[in-house]
Scaffold this motif. Structure first.
Motif, PDB file in Angstrom:
ATOM      1  N   GLU A  22      17.406  31.558 -29.544  1.00  0.00           N
ATOM      2  CA  GLU A  22      17.174  32.384 -28.348  1.00  0.00           C
ATOM      3  C   GLU A  22      17.742  33.783 -28.547  1.00  0.00           C
ATOM      4  O   GLU A  22      17.093  34.788 -28.225  1.00  0.00           O
ATOM      5  CB  GLU A  22      17.808  31.723 -27.126  1.00  0.00           C
ATOM      6  CG  GLU A  22      17.684  32.523 -25.847  1.00  0.00           C
ATOM      7  CD  GLU A  22      16.253  32.678 -25.361  1.00  0.00           C
ATOM      8  OE1 GLU A  22      16.003  33.668 -24.637  1.00  0.00           O
ATOM      9  OE2 GLU A  22      15.389  31.855 -25.700  1.00  0.00           O
ATOM     10  N   LYS A  41      15.606  35.815 -31.044  1.00  0.00           N
ATOM     11  CA  LYS A  41      14.352  36.286 -30.453  1.00  0.00           C
ATOM     12  C   LYS A  41      14.547  37.549 -29.619  1.00  0.00           C
ATOM     13  O   LYS A  41      13.608  38.323 -29.429  1.00  0.00           O
ATOM     14  CB  LYS A  41      13.738  35.184 -29.588  1.00  0.00           C
ATOM     15  CG  LYS A  41      13.084  34.081 -30.400  1.00  0.00           C
ATOM     16  CD  LYS A  41      12.564  32.961 -29.531  1.00  0.00           C
ATOM     17  CE  LYS A  41      11.586  33.469 -28.509  1.00  0.00           C
ATOM     18  NZ  LYS A  41      11.010  32.402 -27.672  1.00  0.00           N
ATOM     19  N   TRP A  86      23.145  35.679 -23.895  1.00  0.00           N
ATOM     20  CA  TRP A  86      22.151  34.793 -24.488  1.00  0.00           C
ATOM     21  C   TRP A  86      22.757  33.767 -25.441  1.00  0.00           C
ATOM     22  O   TRP A  86      22.030  33.090 -26.166  1.00  0.00           O
ATOM     23  CB  TRP A  86      21.095  35.601 -25.243  1.00  0.00           C
ATOM     24  CG  TRP A  86      20.318  36.520 -24.348  1.00  0.00           C
ATOM     25  CD1 TRP A  86      19.609  36.166 -23.235  1.00  0.00           C
ATOM     26  CD2 TRP A  86      20.190  37.926 -24.481  1.00  0.00           C
ATOM     27  NE1 TRP A  86      19.037  37.279 -22.670  1.00  0.00           N
ATOM     28  CE2 TRP A  86      19.372  38.374 -23.414  1.00  0.00           C
ATOM     29  CE3 TRP A  86      20.663  38.867 -25.391  1.00  0.00           C
ATOM     30  CZ2 TRP A  86      19.035  39.705 -23.240  1.00  0.00           C
ATOM     31  CZ3 TRP A  86      20.326  40.182 -25.219  1.00  0.00           C
ATOM     32  CH2 TRP A  86      19.522  40.594 -24.154  1.00  0.00           C
TER      33      TRP A  86
END
Length: 194
Positions: free
Chosen positions: A6, A9, A25
């Motif tokens: 995550e 990305k 994140w």
């Protein structure tokens, strides 16, 4: 999807990130940052500051200085000036400099960011843009720091000031000028007004 995936990305090539921005994140941000640095997906450019490298055919491109400084300070209230820009005023300065000066409201001192040294100087007033008038005020403020012939440059700088827009010069002195620059330009501003 794992937290590391995550986080990966979210990274954009050429962008600069603060550790605290990436922490939202990741549940283990320090471990993930170490892994991303090891994998070459991030480069550590300063304490708590990371660059997602932008690859070119010549290797990784350096971060844009404005992006580095913006993230380092955490805001947009700064003005970056290269003392080499004084040469454009036509007052006799000729030196070239490698160390940009960053006028800001938060930090003071020399800091290494992405392998380059920046001279951060705190000022109460920081203009949003570099104008010819602001540059002249900055030159007069820093005249003693420059390895130039001060006796030759000062009269040329004051003569250059006489040919500038008086209201913009007065605003630059008021908003950005030091006591020294104000004292040196006072006769020019008053003579222009008369």
């Amino acid at each position: 999807m794992s937290a590391l995936t995550e986080l990966t990305k979210r990274l954009r090539p050429g962008q600069v990130y603060r550790r605290k921005d990436l922490a939202r994140w990741s549940s283990a941000v320090d471990r993930h940052l170490r892994q991303l640095v090891t994998d070459g997906r991030l480069e550590k450019v300063s304490a708590g500051l990371y660059l997602a490298p932008r690859r070119t055919r010549f290797g990784n491109a350096p971060a844009a200085p404005e992006k580095l400084v913006r993230r380092f300070l955490g805001d947009d209230h700064f003005l970056m000036v290269s003392p080499s820009a004084f040469n454009s005023l036509g007052v006799g300065t000729t030196q070239l400099y490698n160390e940009p000066v960053v006028y800001n409201r938060k930090r003071h001192g020399r800091y290494q960011l992405d392998g380059r040294t920046y001279d951060f100087r705190m000022r109460a007033g920081v203009p949003t843009q570099l104008s010819e008038e602001v540059l002249l005020v900055d030159l007069l403020h820093n005249l003693d720091r420059l390895p130039e012939d001060k006796a030759a440059i000062l009269p040329r700088a004051l003569d250059r000031a006489r040919h500038m827009d008086r209201s913009r010069l007065a605003r630059a002195v008021r908003d950005f000028g030091s006591a020294r620059a104000e004292r040196l330009l006072a006769p020019v501003l008053h003579a222009t007004a008369a």
